[in-house]
Scaffold this active site. Structure first.
Site, PDB file in Angstrom:
ATOM      1  N   LYS A  98       0.211  -1.407   0.507  1.00  0.00           N
ATOM      2  CA  LYS A  98       0.012   0.090  -0.216  1.00  0.00           C
ATOM      3  C   LYS A  98       0.818   0.897   0.006  1.00  0.00           C
ATOM      4  O   LYS A  98       2.018   1.422   0.688  1.00  0.00           O
ATOM      5  CB  LYS A  98      -0.960  -0.140   1.335  1.00  0.00           C
ATOM      6  CG  LYS A  98      -2.170  -1.228   1.001  1.00  0.00           C
ATOM      7  CD  LYS A  98      -3.064  -1.124   2.164  1.00  0.00           C
ATOM      8  CE  LYS A  98      -3.807  -2.307   1.879  1.00  0.00           C
ATOM      9  NZ  LYS A  98      -3.503  -3.725   1.882  1.00  0.00           N
ATOM     10  N   ASP A 134      -1.270  -1.738  -3.872  1.00  0.00           N
ATOM     11  CA  ASP A 134      -2.980  -2.046  -4.062  1.00  0.00           C
ATOM     12  C   ASP A 134      -3.154  -0.602  -4.080  1.00  0.00           C
ATOM     13  O   ASP A 134      -2.980  -0.006  -4.351  1.00  0.00           O
ATOM     14  CB  ASP A 134      -3.030  -2.041  -2.346  1.00  0.00           C
ATOM     15  CG  ASP A 134      -3.048  -3.673  -1.495  1.00  0.00           C
ATOM     16  OD1 ASP A 134      -2.581  -4.841  -2.741  1.00  0.00           O
ATOM     17  OD2 ASP A 134      -2.479  -4.171  -0.890  1.00  0.00           O
ATOM     18  N   ARG A 184      -4.975  -7.069 -10.769  1.00  0.00           N
ATOM     19  CA  ARG A 184      -6.035  -8.051  -9.796  1.00  0.00           C
ATOM     20  C   ARG A 184      -7.166  -6.317  -9.979  1.00  0.00           C
ATOM     21  O   ARG A 184      -6.909  -5.519  -9.747  1.00  0.00           O
ATOM     22  CB  ARG A 184      -5.372  -7.307  -8.076  1.00  0.00           C
ATOM     23  CG  ARG A 184      -6.170  -8.465  -7.567  1.00  0.00           C
ATOM     24  CD  ARG A 184      -5.674  -7.785  -6.122  1.00  0.00           C
ATOM     25  NE  ARG A 184      -4.277  -8.298  -5.733  1.00  0.00           N
ATOM     26  CZ  ARG A 184      -3.705  -7.408  -4.710  1.00  0.00           C
ATOM     27  NH1 ARG A 184      -4.384  -6.992  -4.008  1.00  0.00           N
ATOM     28  NH2 ARG A 184      -2.857  -8.093  -4.699  1.00  0.00           N
ATOM     29  N   GLY A 188     -13.327  -3.633  -4.225  1.00  0.00           N
ATOM     30  CA  GLY A 188     -13.171  -2.347  -3.525  1.00  0.00           C
ATOM     31  C   GLY A 188     -13.696  -2.180  -2.620  1.00  0.00           C
ATOM     32  O   GLY A 188     -14.690  -2.982  -1.459  1.00  0.00           O
ATOM     33  N   HIS A 227     -14.177 -13.611  -3.603  1.00  0.00           N
ATOM     34  CA  HIS A 227     -14.308 -14.576  -3.099  1.00  0.00           C
ATOM     35  C   HIS A 227     -15.703 -14.964  -3.380  1.00  0.00           C
ATOM     36  O   HIS A 227     -16.353 -15.770  -3.429  1.00  0.00           O
ATOM     37  CB  HIS A 227     -14.932 -15.175  -1.480  1.00  0.00           C
ATOM     38  CG  HIS A 227     -13.368 -14.056  -0.989  1.00  0.00           C
ATOM     39  ND1 HIS A 227     -12.841 -12.825  -0.451  1.00  0.00           N
ATOM     40  CD2 HIS A 227     -12.202 -14.432  -0.602  1.00  0.00           C
ATOM     41  CE1 HIS A 227     -11.494 -12.836   0.058  1.00  0.00           C
ATOM     42  NE2 HIS A 227     -11.658 -13.858  -0.222  1.00  0.00           N
TER      43      HIS A 227
HETATM   44  C1  LIG Z   1      -6.965 -10.868  -3.333  1.00  0.00           C
HETATM   45  C2  LIG Z   1      -7.251  -9.688  -2.665  1.00  0.00           C
HETATM   46  C3  LIG Z   1      -6.661  -8.476  -3.088  1.00  0.00           C
HETATM   47  C4  LIG Z   1      -7.652  -7.267  -2.711  1.00  0.00           C
HETATM   48  N1  LIG Z   1      -7.143  -6.269  -2.649  1.00  0.00           N
HETATM   49  C5  LIG Z   1      -7.420  -5.069  -2.496  1.00  0.00           C
HETATM   50  C6  LIG Z   1      -7.465  -3.974  -2.375  1.00  0.00           C
HETATM   51  O1  LIG Z   1      -5.693  -3.522  -2.791  1.00  0.00           O
HETATM   52  N2  LIG Z   1      -7.737  -2.830  -2.807  1.00  0.00           N
HETATM   53  C7  LIG Z   1      -9.275  -2.558  -2.306  1.00  0.00           C
HETATM   54  O2  LIG Z   1     -10.068  -1.895  -2.371  1.00  0.00           O
HETATM   55  N3  LIG Z   1      -9.976  -3.905  -2.200  1.00  0.00           N
HETATM   56  C8  LIG Z   1      -8.933  -4.938  -2.160  1.00  0.00           C
HETATM   57  N4  LIG Z   1      -9.501  -6.440  -1.407  1.00  0.00           N
HETATM   58  C9  LIG Z   1     -10.713  -6.610  -1.106  1.00  0.00           C
HETATM   59  C10 LIG Z   1     -12.412  -6.234  -2.289  1.00  0.00           C
HETATM   60  O3  LIG Z   1     -12.137  -5.007  -2.986  1.00  0.00           O
HETATM   61  C11 LIG Z   1     -13.614  -7.131  -1.251  1.00  0.00           C
HETATM   62  O4  LIG Z   1     -13.736  -5.995  -0.523  1.00  0.00           O
HETATM   63  C12 LIG Z   1     -13.857  -7.482  -0.903  1.00  0.00           C
HETATM   64  O5  LIG Z   1     -12.572  -9.045  -2.106  1.00  0.00           O
HETATM   65  C13 LIG Z   1     -14.688  -8.913  -0.892  1.00  0.00           C
HETATM   66  O6  LIG Z   1     -15.508  -8.649  -1.919  1.00  0.00           O
HETATM   67  P1  LIG Z   1     -15.675 -10.105  -2.656  1.00  0.00           P
HETATM   68  O7  LIG Z   1     -15.453  -9.911  -4.491  1.00  0.00           O
HETATM   69  O8  LIG Z   1     -15.192 -11.590  -1.914  1.00  0.00           O
HETATM   70  O9  LIG Z   1     -17.183 -10.435  -3.055  1.00  0.00           O
HETATM   71  P2  LIG Z   1     -17.931 -10.398  -1.121  1.00  0.00           P
HETATM   72  O10 LIG Z   1     -19.633 -10.553  -2.268  1.00  0.00           O
HETATM   73  O11 LIG Z   1     -17.855  -9.059  -0.496  1.00  0.00           O
HETATM   74  O12 LIG Z   1     -18.073 -11.399  -1.002  1.00  0.00           O
HETATM   75  C14 LIG Z   1     -18.321 -13.402  -1.352  1.00  0.00           C
HETATM   76  C15 LIG Z   1     -18.547 -13.889  -0.651  1.00  0.00           C
HETATM   77  O13 LIG Z   1     -16.948 -14.072  -0.147  1.00  0.00           O
HETATM   78  C16 LIG Z   1     -16.862 -14.150   1.667  1.00  0.00           C
HETATM   79  N5  LIG Z   1     -16.345 -13.081   2.106  1.00  0.00           N
HETATM   80  C17 LIG Z   1     -16.120 -11.933   1.435  1.00  0.00           C
HETATM   81  N6  LIG Z   1     -15.402 -11.269   2.288  1.00  0.00           N
HETATM   82  C18 LIG Z   1     -15.345 -11.626   3.315  1.00  0.00           C
HETATM   83  C19 LIG Z   1     -15.018 -11.861   4.866  1.00  0.00           C
HETATM   84  N7  LIG Z   1     -14.285 -10.198   4.815  1.00  0.00           N
HETATM   85  N8  LIG Z   1     -15.317 -12.174   5.646  1.00  0.00           N
HETATM   86  C20 LIG Z   1     -15.745 -13.265   5.765  1.00  0.00           C
HETATM   87  N9  LIG Z   1     -16.489 -13.911   4.218  1.00  0.00           N
HETATM   88  C21 LIG Z   1     -16.501 -12.711   3.591  1.00  0.00           C
HETATM   89  C22 LIG Z   1     -18.364 -14.525   2.058  1.00  0.00           C
HETATM   90  O14 LIG Z   1     -19.092 -15.229   1.885  1.00  0.00           O
HETATM   91  C23 LIG Z   1     -19.324 -13.489   0.778  1.00  0.00           C
HETATM   92  O15 LIG Z   1     -20.692 -13.969   0.537  1.00  0.00           O
HETATM   93  C24 LIG Z   1      -9.292  -7.517  -2.672  1.00  0.00           C
HETATM   94  C25 LIG Z   1      -9.499  -8.456  -1.914  1.00  0.00           C
HETATM   95  C26 LIG Z   1      -8.645  -9.446  -2.104  1.00  0.00           C
HETATM   96  C27 LIG Z   1      -9.770 -11.367  -2.444  1.00  0.00           C
END
Ligand SMILES: Cc1cc2nc3c(=O)[nH]c(=O)nc-3n(C[C@H](O)[C@H](O)[C@H](O)COP(=O)(O)OP(=O)(O)OC[C@H]3O[C@@H](n4cnc5c(N)ncnc54)[C@H](O)[C@@H]3O)c2cc1C
Length: 308
Positions: A98, A134, A184, A188, A227
């Site tokens: 970061k 990031d 990546r 957000g 995820h």
């Molecule tokens: C490898 C990686 C790097 C990232 N880097 C950045 C970055 O540089 N900048 C940035 O703004 N964001 C970053 N993020 C975070 C991203 O923006 C999301 O906030 C986060 O990934 C949750 O979104 P989702 O796509 O998993 O979908 P969601 O709809 O939020 O989640 C889908 C499912 O995943 C599971 N899940 C998701 N989050 C959680 C949690 N915290 N605890 C438990 N279960 C959970 C749940 O089962 C949920 O139903 C990163 C995420 C990943 C995976």
């Protein structure tokens, strides 16, 4: 509704002190941040890589306030890379950084962050791996993309992150896809105003799919940071449709979240990279994980009550 409140709390020093001192906090933090020192994280690195997973390592910390803290951040990454040298993992363990931790928000911050991050990128390249920048809040992104472009002149493998919730991201994706970058894509994680970002989950998900299409069809290397089972399935379908082989894109997920899915994708032959955070300055990272899933907050509050 709770997410924005937790994200606002992530900027409060008073709440930071309260949460850091609360009984039960450590147990919940450990689920997402499995170590505070390099010595504690090395066994985790060995364990994850022995299961066929790849890693992107994050030394937690952000929004530092002095140039000395920015240098300390640089040195923490250099110490990590030093330890990775012995493990000989090459691209199986890369770094995520970061820029706010490297001084980006200080006076002359753009130049300072570039000067502090460059030695980390050089050290990573020397052991055959790379660094991904990031994405933080939207006000930092022009500087982040400019630093990314600058670093790519000498280290073209340097990656960056784009966030589907921002209106600007489709244009960023087109530019990065055209110039062959590692990118990546995430939904957000920051609290962003309606002037710059979609607010509704379904709008963000639709934007994610549009941007994913741009990356998959482009010349770069897409890294699918999510995820979300629906988006993962769509990514697999899109990759298949445009004829990308398994080593021409990868999935990325956070340590401690949907661990079975990490192993399932790896077993299917996908490159699956686990974003593994460690260190002592875990507050901002931890609060974003709470904001993403209200059930985490309920679990956290219950564990505080039971320990208290
Ligand atoms: C490898 C990686 C790097 C990232 N880097 C950045 C970055 O540089 N900048 C940035 O703004 N964001 C970053 N993020 C975070 C991203 O923006 C999301 O906030 C986060 O990934 C949750 O979104 P989702 O796509 O998993 O979908 P969601 O709809 O939020 O989640 C889908 C499912 O995943 C599971 N899940 C998701 N989050 C959680 C949690 N915290 N605890 C438990 N279960 C959970 C749940 O089962 C949920 O139903 C990163 C995420 C990943 C995976």
């Amino acid at each position: 509704m709770l997410g924005p409140v937790i994200l606002a709390a992530s900027r409060s020093d008073r709440i930071r002190r309260l949460i850091s001192a609360a009984p039960g906090t450590k147990q919940v933090v450990d689920r997402f941040i499995p170590g505070e020192t390099v010595d504690e994280i090395v066994p985790i690195i060995r364990d994850l890589t022995s299961q066929g997973l790849e890693l992107t390592m994050d030394v937690v910390g952000e929004d530092i306030t002095t140039p000395e803290q920015a240098e300390a951040a640089r040195d923490a990454y250099l110490a990590l890379i030093d330890r990775l040298t012995e493990l000989e993992l090459g691209t199986r363990a890369e770094m995520s950084v970061k820029l706010s931790m490297f001084g980006q928000a200080l006076d002359g911050g753009h130049e300072l962050a570039l000067a502090n991050v460059r030695p980390v990128v050089e050290a990573a390249a020397a052991i055959g791996t790379t660094v991904t920048l990031d994405a933080e809040d939207h006000t930092t992104l022009d500087s982040m993309f400019a630093i990314h472009e600058e670093l790519r002149k000498d280290f073209p493998q340097t990656g960056c992150v784009i966030q589907a919730y921002l209106f600007r991201t489709e244009a960023d994706a087109r530019r990065l896809a055209e110039n062959g970058s590692r990118v990546r894509l995430v939904k957000g994680a920051y609290k962003e105003p309606a002037e710059v970002a979609y607010q509704q989950k379904h709008e963000i998900d639709k934007a994610y799919v549009r941007v994913l299409g741009i990356l998959m069809e482009g010349a770069g290397y897409p890294m699918i940071g999510s995820h979300d089972p629906r988006l993962i399935a769509i990514a697999q379908e899109l990759a298949h449709r445009v004829g990308r082989k398994l080593d021409e894109y990868e999935f990325q997920m956070l340590y401690g979240i949907r661990t079975d899915e990490h192993l399932r994708l790896a077993a299917e032959g996908h490159r699956m990279r686990v974003y593994t955070a460690y260190g002592t300055d875990w507050y901002g990272y931890f609060m974003r994980r709470l904001a993403e899933k209200p059930a985490n907050l309920r679990f956290f509050l219950r564990s505080m009550v039971s320990k208290g």
